[in-house]
Write an enzyme that holds these catalytic residues in place. Structure first.
Site, PDB file in Angstrom:
ATOM      1  N   TYR A 132      -1.809  -0.244  10.653  1.00 48.83           N
ATOM      2  CA  TYR A 132      -1.842  -0.867   9.125  1.00 48.83           C
ATOM      3  C   TYR A 132      -0.487  -0.191   8.403  1.00 48.83           C
ATOM      4  O   TYR A 132      -0.055  -0.967   7.718  1.00 48.83           O
ATOM      5  CB  TYR A 132      -3.211  -0.246   8.507  1.00 48.83           C
TER       6      TYR A 132
ATOM      7  N   SER B 218       0.995  -1.077  -0.063  1.00 37.89           N
ATOM      8  CA  SER B 218       0.219   0.152  -0.104  1.00 37.89           C
ATOM      9  C   SER B 218       0.725   1.125   0.029  1.00 37.89           C
ATOM     10  O   SER B 218       1.995   1.239   0.472  1.00 37.89           O
ATOM     11  CB  SER B 218      -0.862   0.074   1.231  1.00 37.89           C
TER      12      SER B 218
END
Length: 698
Positions: free
Chosen positions: A589, A576
């Site tokens: 995250y 990501s």
């Protein structure tokens, strides 16, 4: 009225056939399809069927007889109008006036085009004259196991007489072509009352005045042959000389097959990568565990359709069923010489039989590999071809069993087999086949593959020719996703990437179904958006386990298989933008995504020597179709940016340099580039985010 047969399936539907009563071509196609639906009657792509109708000649407006016949390379089980050829029957028969003998066969095939009536015809096959030179309205040329067993028996002509008396003709082995058509015509002329003809070492011709009569004639002839063989087997008591070894239990056979398949795949792929297929059916086990295996297998198959797909003979592994496959080095010390010997024998076969104009030698590796006590493997360019090769060899096993029960099995002489395998017309057919897709011969395992990015990646891979193992944590989701693919393209397995056992099961499924794995894509994931003070231990652990530990365990098990294959491979991890950019409410995250990215670089540095390339694709803002954006994550990101959840898509689109909405398909394209185009690239990160300046890696 329902007809009852013991050895074949009666599939004729009176109501359905009645709806086609005014269209004889439709009835012929219907007959073909139901015949092809029973593999005891004919194998995939094997045999051909025809009908003759009266049509208006577009040039003279006169009635002419037209023969409709399966075109080259078709399959009667799936035959439709696009797969048939329509020829003027009289013109085809007039080719007898210009035929110059056996040496003229190749030229005759070119002349079939001068007989075309239907300009949309498929290319006529080599068997076209066999149908055209016989007078019957409907004709079936089939390859039933029972008939080929009779055709391949040492005293085939005598056995044909014993079963059918004077009602069946018999023609000795001859390569398909115009002259064989003349031999059928001659046989009928000498025996005008026969209902069909047995072709030595080849198959069966039957006919009828209507499509139904032809269908029934075919089934009745096959039923009689099957009953005769069944009675002989009962009388003999033993099949294939009786059992020599005991098979392993089912679970152990599958375990052993999954362990050895990557080794076999690597060896069978010495020239081109191959896809595998495994079977341990009762028919296979009876043959491979028998006393007669060593006698029968080297003889090779008899029917041309069989050995064209299975090669002239299989490779029998000299391994104990109790061999410890985990010790791959020791096993390879036994497998390597066996494969080298097979390749050399194939090269000798080519050199001894070749002609001045023979095509170059083809891949000398075995297609069929037999492991006594375990099962049978097939390796080919794709799953369908490997599966069909396996089915054809099972047909050959049935033929051997029947012929041995009757009298004695005979195979085609090597020169005859070579002349078909390396026939210039067969080579031309191979050259006409469509080019392979970029990911053909590749096997990919994709996690989180039932929705969003993972599903888009699986779709892309299959579209480009790969075989895919679909994994996800939900059985319901993977079964739903699997329905969107053809059966030979994908398989599915439940896989929680935090479970080592689940990961091992997923790779076992990959090996058992396709032979191994070439591409691993870790796309499974979840997202939690919370400030530091609200992030719980559970939040931290689940992100680390799914994204980081899952990636680690997938790679660890996957490279074990890739190293067995010695074919290199690709690992692509879906990370990501958040692994590069520090943002609010993203501590757990973002840290996990950063760990994924650096782990990928570490893997790339370590696995380069194995030609295993490791790259990362970084998405950002993939909202459409993504499960991550369902629920709390979307709410958390919206709060972090001070906007409403409904405004997230527009927010993410506007903030990138290209002002583009990023879709799952865009991420799939990034992964595809890594595995199909950038074949000398490893340790890289590809951002698929529309251009986020703060996420630039340099």
């Amino acid at each position: 009225m329902e007809k009852t047969f013991q050895y074949v399936d009666y599939l004729w539907d009176e109501q359905k056939a009645a709806s086609m009563a005014d269209d004889q071509v439709a009835l012929f196609l219907y007959r073909s399809n139901i015949l092809g639906a029973d593999l005891r009657i004919t194998n995939y792509g094997g045999g051909n069927t025809s009908c003759k109708t009266i049509e208006k000649d577009p040039l003279t407006n006169k009635d002419v007889e037209v023969m409709w016949v399966k075109g080259s390379g078709g399959d009667i089980g799936t035959l439709n109008r696009k797969g048939i050829a329509g020829l003027y029957t009289e013109r085809l028969r007039n080719l007898k006036n210009v035929y110059k003998g056996i040496q003229d066969e190749d030229r005759m095939v070119g002349l079939f085009n001068h007989c075309i009536y239907d300009l949309d015809s498929k290319a006529p096959s080599i068997d076209t004259p066999l149908h055209g030179l016989l007078p019957f309205k409907h004709i079936d040329h089939l390859h039933p196991d029972a008939l080929i067993a009779i055709a391949a028996a040492k005293d085939s002509k005598q056995i044909t007489k014993e079963i059918w008396g004077d009602s069946m003709g018999w023609v000795p082995w001859q390569r398909p072509g115009f002259d064989l058509g003349l031999q059928l015509e001659k046989c009928l002329k000498e025996n005008p009352d026969i209902r069909g003809i047995v072709l030595g070492s080849h198959g069966l011709f039957t006919w009828g005045d209507t499509s139904y009569q032809c269908y029934m004639n075919s089934l009745e002839v096959i039923e009689m042959a099957s009953e005769y063989i069944n009675q002989k087997i009962k009388q003999n008591g033993r099949v294939f000389g009786g059992q020599k070894i005991q098979a392993l239990p089912k679970e152990n056979r599958c375990e052993k097959a999954a362990e050895i398949m990557p080794l076999l795949r690597g060896l069978a792929s010495s020239e081109k990568a191959m896809i595998g297929h495994f079977t341990d059916s009762d028919t296979v086990l009876q043959y491979i565990n028998s006393n007669d295996l060593e006698k029968l297998a080297p003889m090779g198959t008899s029917c041309p359709d069989h050995f064209l797909r299975t090669k002239i003979k299989p490779l029998i592994l000299n391994l104990s069923k109790d061999e410890k496959i985990a010790d791959s080095k020791a096993v390879l010390e036994k497998l390597n010489p066996a494969f080298e010997k097979y390749r050399q024998e194939y090269a000798d076969y080519y050199e001894n039989c070749k002609h001045d104009n023979s095509p170059a030698i083809r891949d000398p590796n075995p297609v069929i590999i037999i492991y006594p006590g375990v099962g049978m493997f097939a390796f080919a360019k794709n799953k369908q071809t490997a599966r069909v090769a396996s089915e054809f060899y099972i047909n050959a096993i049935n033929v051997m069993r029947g012929a041995e029960a009757i009298s004695e099995y005979t195979a085609l002489p090597r020169q005859e087999a070579f002349d078909i395998e390396y026939w210039l017309l067969e080579e031309a057919k191979l050259q006409r086949m469509p080019a392979e897709k970029p990911l053909s011969r590749k096997v990919a395992l994709v996690t989180g593959a039932t929705g969003g990015i993972g599903k888009a990646i699986a779709d892309k891979f299959i579209e480009q020719g790969a075989n895919v193992i679909i994994t996800d944590i939900s059985e319901q989701s993977i079964q739903k996703a699997l329905k969107s693919y053809q059966k030979d393209d994908a398989t599915a397995v439940v896989c929680d990437v935090t479970s080592k056992d689940h990961i091992e099961s997923a790779f076992k499924k990959a090996c058992l179904t396709f032979g191994g794995v070439d591409i691993i894509v870790h796309s499974a994931g979840l997202a939690i958006s919370k400030p530091l003070e609200d992030t719980t231990d559970n939040d931290w652990d689940i992100l680390q386990n799914v994204l980081v530990k899952g990636q680690f365990m997938l790679a660890q098990k996957g490279i074990e298989i890739m190293r067995k294959q010695k074919m290199g491979g690709d690992i692509v991890n879906i990370a990501s933008k958040n692994g590069l950019v520090a943002g609010p409410n993203n501590i757990a995250y973002g840290t996990a995504k950063a760990a994924q990215q650096h782990m990928s670089r570490l893997m790339a540095a370590e696995l380069g020597k194995d030609h295993i390339r490791v790259n990362t694709v970084n998405p950002d803002g993939v909202i459409v179709g993504s499960k991550i954006w369902e629920g709390a994550w979307a709410k958390g990101r919206a709060e972090a940016y001070g906007i409403d959840v409904k405004d997230l898509p527009a927010h993410y689109a506007k903030r990138n340099l290209l002002n583009e909405i990023i879709l799952p398909e865009d991420i799939a394209n990034g992964v595809y580039v890594c595995v199909a185009i950038l074949n000398k690239s490893t340790g890289n990160t590809i951002n698929v985010d529309g251009g986020m300046a703060n996420a630039f890696v340099r």
